[in-house]
Design an enzyme around this catalytic site. Sequence first.
Site: not given
Ligand code: ACO
Length: 333
Positions: A115, A260, A290
């Site tokens: 990224c 980004h 992304n």
């Molecule tokens: N749809 C529905 N539910 C989902 C999905 C999905 N696609 N993905 C995960 N879940 C569920 C999980 O299984 C979990 O369920 P549980 O509570 O029963 O175990 C619940 O949702 C919460 O999951 P978490 O992983 O704890 O979710 P979180 O609140 O951390 O959000 C996310 C996940 C959106 C990825 C967050 O961590 C985030 O924004 N991280 C940043 C990562 C990012 O943006 N990366 C981009 C690529 S890297 C870059 O470009 C920098």
Amino acid sequence: MQERAAILGSGHYVPPRVVTNDDLAQMFDTSDEWIVQRTGIRERRFIDESGTGASDLALPAAKMAIEQAGLEVGDIDAIIFATLSPDIYFPGSGCLLGHKLGLGGVPALDVRNQCSGFLYSLSVADAWIRGGMYRNVLVVGAEVHSTGIELADRGRDVAVLFGDGAGAVVVGAAKREGQGIKTVELHADGVGAQDLWVEAPASMFIPRLDEGMLAEGRHYPRMNGRQVFRWATEKMPEVAHAVLGKCDLKVDDVDLFIPHQANMRINQMVAKRLGITDDRVVHNIERYGNTTAATIPIGISESWREGKLEPGSKVLFAAFGAGFTWAGAVVEF
Ligand code: ACO
């Protein structure tokens, strides 16, 4: 006198196939509501034909950038291609794009900084131009993610985030006083390597890929989402302040902030921490997801065409991604 390098033109291209959150919900257990609430993404683009690589998406973006710069393809004397999803394992996509552009003999460098890849590439182009090595450098960020994500329940946390697309700029000698790349700052810390990675196939394994790895999905991207969120929301404002400081600029002096596009929630928090008003922040993640190395050049190209960028605009850039890597830049257009 040393030349200052400037962004002279930009272009972008996304494949026509739109994949909505509801479309993903047909493939695995997710929902439009979950995706929008956590990421801000509503739809993304996927290639629809086998055989379409990052260099194919880059081709129209590159031509658009060259045209906006008022140049001919033959004026390009170096290519830098940022991607984490090269068309094939080797050679690099830069070589493939150069061939498609008819630029036989023109050097092509692939940059693998995910990224942050576009800003890493911009720093190389800047140094090449200022050092007098090349005159017009084509800098591309392009990705085909759709063929590499796990469109199933197991991979849903990552699969909802990514889309395909390409952006490009031409970097050449500045034409006006003040115009140019003011500064670029780069960082990396491998402590986060395993928090966002694709592990296989890997040359350190014998064999590089086997049935067991395939069954475990080790050939798909894996992410520690919370760790990525924490680092991105800390490092992006930090590097943004650092580059502004190097240019003696304040946040209020910035006409446009092009971060980004990892996640709308990350960018909202970064903008809040910087204290920059929403009307000066570019986001297109709702429409493209992304697109990794492509997000910033797509943001430049769209902003320029929408009239948000004009001669004299001071633009702040910040990126964070796998590695971990992060980077910032200030450019006057
Ligand atoms: N749809 C529905 N539910 C989902 C999905 C999905 N696609 N993905 C995960 N879940 C569920 C999980 O299984 C979990 O369920 P549980 O509570 O029963 O175990 C619940 O949702 C919460 O999951 P978490 O992983 O704890 O979710 P979180 O609140 O951390 O959000 C996310 C996940 C959106 C990825 C967050 O961590 C985030 O924004 N991280 C940043 C990562 C990012 O943006 N990366 C981009 C690529 S890297 C870059 O470009 C920098």
